[in-house]
Design a protein around this motif. Structure first.
Motif, PDB file in Angstrom:
ATOM      1  N   MET A   1       0.818  -1.195   0.000  1.00  0.00           N
ATOM      2  CA  MET A   1       0.000   0.000   0.000  1.00  0.00           C
ATOM      3  C   MET A   1       0.863   1.261   0.000  1.00  0.00           C
ATOM      4  O   MET A   1       0.516   2.242  -0.649  1.00  0.00           O
ATOM      5  CB  MET A   1      -0.923  -0.045   1.219  1.00  0.00           C
ATOM      6  N   GLY A   2       1.961   1.210   0.732  1.00  0.00           N
ATOM      7  CA  GLY A   2       2.859   2.368   0.795  1.00  0.00           C
ATOM      8  C   GLY A   2       3.475   2.676  -0.558  1.00  0.00           C
ATOM      9  O   GLY A   2       3.706   3.835  -0.908  1.00  0.00           O
ATOM     10  N   LYS A   3       3.753   1.609  -1.329  1.00  0.00           N
ATOM     11  CA  LYS A   3       4.323   1.800  -2.663  1.00  0.00           C
ATOM     12  C   LYS A   3       3.321   2.499  -3.584  1.00  0.00           C
ATOM     13  O   LYS A   3       3.678   3.387  -4.357  1.00  0.00           O
ATOM     14  CB  LYS A   3       4.735   0.446  -3.242  1.00  0.00           C
ATOM     15  N   LEU A   4       2.059   2.131  -3.466  1.00  0.00           N
ATOM     16  CA  LEU A   4       1.015   2.754  -4.280  1.00  0.00           C
ATOM     17  C   LEU A   4       0.854   4.228  -3.934  1.00  0.00           C
ATOM     18  O   LEU A   4       0.712   5.071  -4.829  1.00  0.00           O
ATOM     19  CB  LEU A   4      -0.307   2.016  -4.084  1.00  0.00           C
ATOM     20  N   ILE A   5       0.925   4.554  -2.659  1.00  0.00           N
ATOM     21  CA  ILE A   5       0.825   5.955  -2.232  1.00  0.00           C
ATOM     22  C   ILE A   5       2.034   6.737  -2.734  1.00  0.00           C
ATOM     23  O   ILE A   5       1.908   7.887  -3.180  1.00  0.00           O
ATOM     24  CB  ILE A   5       0.689   6.036  -0.695  1.00  0.00           C
ATOM     25  N   GLY A   6       3.216   6.118  -2.703  1.00  0.00           N
ATOM     26  CA  GLY A   6       4.418   6.784  -3.208  1.00  0.00           C
ATOM     27  C   GLY A   6       4.320   7.076  -4.701  1.00  0.00           C
ATOM     28  O   GLY A   6       4.712   8.152  -5.166  1.00  0.00           O
ATOM     29  N   ILE A   7       3.795   6.125  -5.473  1.00  0.00           N
ATOM     30  CA  ILE A   7       3.621   6.335  -6.914  1.00  0.00           C
ATOM     31  C   ILE A   7       2.597   7.443  -7.178  1.00  0.00           C
ATOM     32  O   ILE A   7       2.793   8.300  -8.043  1.00  0.00           O
ATOM     33  CB  ILE A   7       3.210   5.013  -7.597  1.00  0.00           C
ATOM     34  N   ALA A   8       1.502   7.437  -6.405  1.00  0.00           N
ATOM     35  CA  ALA A   8       0.474   8.459  -6.569  1.00  0.00           C
ATOM     36  C   ALA A   8       1.028   9.847  -6.241  1.00  0.00           C
ATOM     37  O   ALA A   8       0.735  10.827  -6.924  1.00  0.00           O
ATOM     38  CB  ALA A   8      -0.733   8.136  -5.707  1.00  0.00           C
ATOM     39  N   LYS A   9       1.833   9.942  -5.179  1.00  0.00           N
ATOM     40  CA  LYS A   9       2.407  11.238  -4.800  1.00  0.00           C
ATOM     41  C   LYS A   9       3.384  11.719  -5.863  1.00  0.00           C
ATOM     42  O   LYS A   9       3.425  12.896  -6.197  1.00  0.00           O
ATOM     43  CB  LYS A   9       3.102  11.124  -3.455  1.00  0.00           C
ATOM     44  N   GLN A  10       4.187  10.792  -6.404  1.00  0.00           N
ATOM     45  CA  GLN A  10       5.130  11.154  -7.460  1.00  0.00           C
ATOM     46  C   GLN A  10       4.378  11.645  -8.702  1.00  0.00           C
ATOM     47  O   GLN A  10       4.780  12.621  -9.328  1.00  0.00           O
ATOM     48  CB  GLN A  10       6.005   9.959  -7.809  1.00  0.00           C
ATOM     49  N   PHE A  11       3.284  10.982  -9.057  1.00  0.00           N
ATOM     50  CA  PHE A  11       2.470  11.398 -10.198  1.00  0.00           C
ATOM     51  C   PHE A  11       1.863  12.769  -9.959  1.00  0.00           C
ATOM     52  O   PHE A  11       1.804  13.613 -10.856  1.00  0.00           O
ATOM     53  CB  PHE A  11       1.371  10.360 -10.452  1.00  0.00           C
ATOM     54  N   TYR A  12       1.431  13.034  -8.730  1.00  0.00           N
ATOM     55  CA  TYR A  12       0.819  14.315  -8.382  1.00  0.00           C
ATOM     56  C   TYR A  12       1.843  15.443  -8.449  1.00  0.00           C
ATOM     57  O   TYR A  12       1.533  16.556  -8.864  1.00  0.00           O
ATOM     58  CB  TYR A  12       0.207  14.231  -6.983  1.00  0.00           C
TER      59      TYR A  12
END
Length: 79
Positions: free
Chosen positions: A1-12
């Motif tokens: 889950m943390g990896k998904l949040i990291g990818i989302a933050k990077q995309f944002y």
């Protein structure tokens, strides 16, 4: 889950797409202005040659019929 949040933050946080959109809009505005300028100059030149044809045909204010030759306005061919 943390990896998904990291990818989302990077995309944002990534602003490359926004910059590309801004440059695309700028290129579109410049291209539109260039096209309008070319069309305007073309119409101006066409009008000037049309006036010259009228003068050659003796229809202008300075032309004398039969003295300067003839010009076919649509094709620009003259004698």
């Amino acid at each position: 889950m943390g990896k998904l949040i990291g990818i989302a933050k990077q995309f944002y946080d990534d602003e490359n797409g926004a910059a590309m959109v801004e440059y695309s809009i700028l290129v579109g505005i410049i291209a539109g202005a260039a096209i309008l300028a070319i069309v305007a100059i073309g119409l101006w030149v066409s009008g000037r040659f049309g006036g010259l044809c009228d003068i050659l045909d003796g229809k202008g204010s300075t032309g004398v019929a039969g003295t300067f030759g003839t010009c076919i306005k649509g094709t620009g061919v003259g004698t």
